[in-house]
Design an enzyme around this catalytic site. Structure first.
Site, short mmCIF file in Angstrom:
data_model
loop_
_atom_site.label_atom_id
_atom_site.label_comp_id
_atom_site.label_asym_id
_atom_site.label_seq_id
_atom_site.Cartn_x
_atom_site.Cartn_y
_atom_site.Cartn_z
N ASN A 1 -11.13 -6.48 -0.35
CA ASN A 1 -11.40 -7.04 -1.69
C ASN A 1 -11.98 -8.45 -1.58
O ASN A 1 -12.76 -8.88 -2.43
CB ASN A 1 -10.16 -6.96 -2.59
CG ASN A 1 -9.15 -8.04 -2.28
OD1 ASN A 1 -9.29 -9.17 -2.72
ND2 ASN A 1 -8.12 -7.70 -1.52
N HIS B 1 -7.96 3.92 4.39
CA HIS B 1 -7.17 2.84 3.77
C HIS B 1 -5.71 3.28 3.66
O HIS B 1 -5.41 4.42 3.32
CB HIS B 1 -7.74 2.53 2.39
CG HIS B 1 -7.21 1.26 1.80
ND1 HIS B 1 -5.97 1.18 1.23
CD2 HIS B 1 -7.74 0.02 1.72
CE1 HIS B 1 -5.76 -0.06 0.81
NE2 HIS B 1 -6.82 -0.79 1.11
N GLU C 1 -3.40 2.75 1.51
CA GLU C 1 -2.96 3.29 0.21
C GLU C 1 -3.37 4.76 0.06
O GLU C 1 -2.58 5.60 -0.41
CB GLU C 1 -3.56 2.45 -0.93
CG GLU C 1 -3.15 2.97 -2.30
CD GLU C 1 -3.93 2.33 -3.43
OE1 GLU C 1 -4.28 1.13 -3.34
OE2 GLU C 1 -4.21 3.05 -4.41
N HIS D 1 0.81 -1.22 0.00
CA HIS D 1 0.00 0.00 0.00
C HIS D 1 0.84 1.27 0.00
O HIS D 1 0.34 2.35 -0.30
CB HIS D 1 -0.88 0.05 1.26
CG HIS D 1 -1.95 -0.98 1.28
ND1 HIS D 1 -2.49 -1.47 2.44
CD2 HIS D 1 -2.59 -1.61 0.29
CE1 HIS D 1 -3.41 -2.36 2.16
NE2 HIS D 1 -3.49 -2.48 0.86
N THR E 1 -6.32 2.40 -6.13
CA THR E 1 -6.19 1.45 -7.23
C THR E 1 -7.29 0.39 -7.27
O THR E 1 -7.57 -0.18 -8.31
CB THR E 1 -4.83 0.71 -7.16
OG1 THR E 1 -4.68 0.17 -5.85
CG2 THR E 1 -3.68 1.63 -7.48
S1 SF4 Z 1 -4.44 -4.63 -6.43
FE1 SF4 Z 1 -3.12 -3.85 -8.08
S2 SF4 Z 1 -2.31 -1.93 -7.27
FE2 SF4 Z 1 -3.08 -3.08 -5.51
S3 SF4 Z 1 -1.32 -4.21 -4.75
FE3 SF4 Z 1 -2.40 -5.54 -6.20
S4 SF4 Z 1 -1.37 -5.21 -8.19
FE4 SF4 Z 1 -0.82 -3.51 -6.83
#
Ligand code: SF4
Length: 302
Positions: A243, A132, A134, A82, A185
């Site tokens: 996710n 988050h 990131e 992240h 992302t």
């Molecule tokens: S989801 Fe995409 S941006 Fe996020 S860590 Fe995985 S490869 Fe990298």
């Protein structure tokens, strides 16, 4: 019962890379004669309890940003996929830490883009989850950027910025600020488009940068295809992983009974019986679920 795996599942490139770097570093320090340095990750490396526990057993500790040790002279600190803010990076270096940067290259690209736009005078909207890692990291590269979680927030923030420049929407716009929108992302393209539309109501010339990573969408699309072939779905992954939970919601939205399973041990008595009642069961996994966990769950299902 027939078990069918999703075409795309499990570790994304960035997470696999960060995990491999952490294990490599832990092994290297453990094997190095006379190397007594301690290995840390800056925050939990990934949202997967098995990997975190395994790293802990190998002597890799987790640093808490709010409780950094004063002296990190003998420490190797791995930055997770992240990423972190430049301020935190400077703080770690100042305390003497040797840094191993496992920031995902795609997240790194977002950070660099945010910095470039900020230095070029853009007012930046950052679409994503405020808390988050990131998003917090990218925010550090664009001080003053405005974080928006959805279209409503984006529209309200854009209007506030617009009004702050002392103009009505029908008035002249001689000194309209340059605006840019970048995304966490893992945001869905649909959410990002809606957020972009909310901002465009006030800043139609604003730049929209595509920083969405396909890894998340690839797993979601593969799961949707899988749902068309099966009667029920198992999603392998950590309950803390956003996710992974999103995959569970997608399977349920496709009308399939679905369960989130963290490890093979979760496939026991009652659940095993429930799953066995379905002739075709699908298996998918979040982007932070290790191959070994997927294989063990697969083994427990068959
Ligand atoms: S989801 Fe995409 S941006 Fe996020 S860590 Fe995985 S490869 Fe990298």
């Amino acid at each position: 019962m027939k078990l069918i795996k999703a075409e795309v599942l499990g570790y994304c490139m960035g997470v696999r890379r960060a995990v491999e770097m952490a294990y490599r570093e832990a092994d290297r320090v453990a094997a190095g004669p006379g190397d007594s340095r301690r290995v840390y990750t800056m925050g939990p490396l990934i949202h997967n309890p098995q990997v975190l526990e395994d790293l802990r057993r190998r002597g890799v500790a987790v640093l808490d940003e709010d409780a950094l040790p004063g002296d990190l002279q003998d420490a190797v600190v791995i930055i997770r996929a992240h990423g972190i803010t430049p301020t935190l990076e400077a703080e770690l270096v100042m305390r003497g830490a040797c840094l191993i940067d496992a920031t995902c290259p795609k997240v790194k690209a977002s950070q660099m883009k945010a910095r470039a736009l900020s230095e070029a005078g853009y007012r930046i909207f950052l679409a994503g989850e405020r808390r988050h890692g990131e998003v917090i990291g990218i925010q550090g590269f664009a001080p003053g950027c405005i974080i928006v979680a959805n279209r409503e927030e984006a529209e309200a923030a854009a209007e506030k910025l617009f009004r702050g420049f002392g103009r009505s929407r029908d008035g002249d716009a001689p000194d309209s600020p340059k605006t840019a929108l970048i995304a966490q992302t893992t945001l869905s393209p649909e959410e990002y488009q809606a957020i972009g539309e909310g901002i465009a109501k006030f800043f139609p010339q604003g730049e929209i940068v595509n920083t969405i990573c396909k890894a998340t969408r690839d797993r979601q699309d593969a799961l949707k295809r899988l749902c068309a072939e099966v009667d029920a779905v198992i999603i392998a992954g950590g309950r803390e992983s956003a996710n992974t939970r999103r995959l569970l919601a997608i399977a349920q939205a496709q009308g399939r009974p679905a369960w989130l399973v963290e490890s093979a041990a979760d496939i026991s008595g009652g659940l095993a019986g429930e799953i066995a009642a379905y002739p075709r069961v699908g298996l998918s996994a979040g982007a932070s679920t290790p191959d070994g966990v997927i294989e063990a769950i697969e083994g427990a299902l068959l």
